[in-house]
Design a protein around this motif. Sequence first.
Motif, short mmCIF file in Angstrom:
data_model
loop_
_atom_site.label_atom_id
_atom_site.label_comp_id
_atom_site.label_asym_id
_atom_site.label_seq_id
_atom_site.Cartn_x
_atom_site.Cartn_y
_atom_site.Cartn_z
N PRO A 51 2.74 -0.67 56.53
CA PRO A 51 2.74 -1.77 55.66
C PRO A 51 3.51 -1.34 54.66
O PRO A 51 3.88 -0.38 54.16
N TYR A 52 4.72 -2.21 54.29
CA TYR A 52 5.55 -2.11 53.16
C TYR A 52 5.30 -3.36 52.19
O TYR A 52 4.74 -4.47 52.64
N LEU A 53 5.63 -3.16 51.11
CA LEU A 53 5.41 -4.16 49.75
C LEU A 53 6.43 -4.75 49.51
O LEU A 53 7.74 -4.27 49.27
N ILE A 54 6.47 -6.03 49.25
CA ILE A 54 7.29 -7.08 48.64
C ILE A 54 6.92 -7.82 47.53
O ILE A 54 5.71 -7.97 47.16
N ASP A 55 7.67 -8.50 46.69
CA ASP A 55 7.38 -9.29 45.83
C ASP A 55 6.25 -9.03 44.68
O ASP A 55 5.37 -9.50 44.47
N PHE A 56 6.69 -7.81 44.24
CA PHE A 56 5.95 -7.16 43.23
C PHE A 56 6.23 -7.35 41.73
O PHE A 56 6.00 -6.53 40.96
N GLN A 57 7.61 -8.21 41.79
CA GLN A 57 8.32 -8.26 40.32
C GLN A 57 7.53 -8.85 39.27
O GLN A 57 7.66 -9.01 37.98
N GLY A 58 6.26 -9.64 39.68
CA GLY A 58 5.32 -10.17 38.81
C GLY A 58 4.27 -9.19 37.98
O GLY A 58 3.23 -9.53 37.25
N GLY A 59 4.36 -7.95 38.59
CA GLY A 59 3.40 -6.79 38.25
C GLY A 59 3.21 -6.49 36.76
O GLY A 59 4.34 -6.83 36.15
N ARG A 60 2.19 -5.82 36.33
CA ARG A 60 2.22 -5.47 34.87
C ARG A 60 1.03 -4.23 34.77
O ARG A 60 0.15 -4.36 35.69
#
Length: 535
Positions: free
Chosen positions: A238-247
């Motif tokens: 598994p690889y991760l994408i769309d994490f730009q909204g993290g905090r």
Amino acid sequence: MQQLSELYKRWAGEEAQSVEKLAGAGSNRRYYRITNAKGETVIGVEGTSVEENNAFVYLSKHFKACNLPVPEVYGVSEDKMCYIQQDLGGLSLFDAIKQGREAGGVYNEYEESLLVDAIRLLPEVQFEGAKDLDWSVCYPQQEFNTDNVMFDLNYFKYCFLKTSGVDFHEMRLEEEFRSFAKDLVTDKNNTFLYRDFQARNIMLVPVGCVSAIANPEQESGCCSSKRPAPENKDAYLPYLIDFQGGRRGPFYYDLASFIWQASAHYSPELRDKLTKEYYNSLQQYTDVPSWEHFSERLSLFVLFRIMQVLGAYGFRGYFEKKKHFIDSIPPALENLSNILAKGNFPYPYLTDVLKRLACKCGNSETNASSGLLPQDGMAPVTSNKSDTADKADEGRKSSLVVRIFSFSYKKGIPEDESGNGGGYVFDCRSTHNPGRYEPYKQITGLDEKVIRFLEDDGEITTFLDSVYKLADAHVQRYIERGFTSLMFSFGCTGGQHRSVYSAQHLAEHLHEKFGIEVRLVHREQNITQIFKPAK
């Protein structure tokens, strides 16, 4: 697109052989697969916010340095509005478990193993990814806090609860909302909250292809010493994408998002299995609370997440008329019933309202596709022909064309080019202006973040309720009299937020209700849209 092509040429030293636009996701970001003459590919991204792009680029580099499985960013344009990243292929976890999902949650052993791999990865991202992370780069918020929670709870109230017709006391509900919000933010762990950890945002990369993605020194092909390489060389990682909204935020949130996703139809047994896999993996990174305390805290976040998604489904489904979200409401309501039956929540009034909501929506026959009884200006779906349907039929036979504009008062009111004169000009400047706040300055009333701001505030919906009543009566009368042209204009300070939102929603409302041709122009945004007359 031109800017992205130029960025690729500077990075690759050659022109792209082909550029394929990929299917859009939930945001306004645009993705392209760019291929060179050798058949090698990368992903090009066009964003709508510099701050959001900066967040993704920074987090990608930071996670890479932490040996986490994320795509590498190769290049960023000078204005930071687009960038190029690694291509992880086209297989997401969401696609890989499609058969089990479509079978109503009957997942085979292989599909369950993919879900287990994903949930075991989550604590590593949350804890390892948080080390030395510059939280100030996170967009649009640095931390999960009470304001975040209250925003989403009120979003649920306005976009879903109020449409159901369930009676409730505003102040009593608000009081328990605040108590709920306070309880959700009591955990002060310095962990990364992914916020959108779901199967669509997990890409599956064949083990044999990982060597081109992982760091050279990792001969095993894995991105962490705590995750040993799989023995099966035909397996996927598994690889991760769309994490730009993290905090920064509590680790329970992402687990609740993943295992209680409505459309996944996970069985109680599979949910328990995934929760225990997560709990066991969590012990590698922190001192874990007792299972009883862990389960109790998790149930609060599950309830919160279900309310969040119902708010989103209500808006996307009943306000924007998108069938996918309408179809997602019944399983979300089932999840709500299940968690209410399972949990013992310290919010008696909120629990009572939610139980009545689940009961009413679940038993309602007014809307067969969702069980929801829409009110407050939202036309219910019924099997019998109604007055609204009669008006729509008249509209389909009418030659009336309605033209709707959004504009900035600084640049003047749009002229009526039909030669008929008349029409309406509505001043939106009495409503709360999101343009006053930094997170919204680079986006418009078409973007979800602005939409949520305006509707959570509520002034714009009250404003439009009156506009709809006036517009409906006028359009109906014009159809009856055989008129061919009518114009509505919405003005605000910059022609970017409130006027754009109002014009867009009136256009969709009139086209949906009457089936007439509507020509929509967001003048200051250089956007034109034509809603063709219904046949």
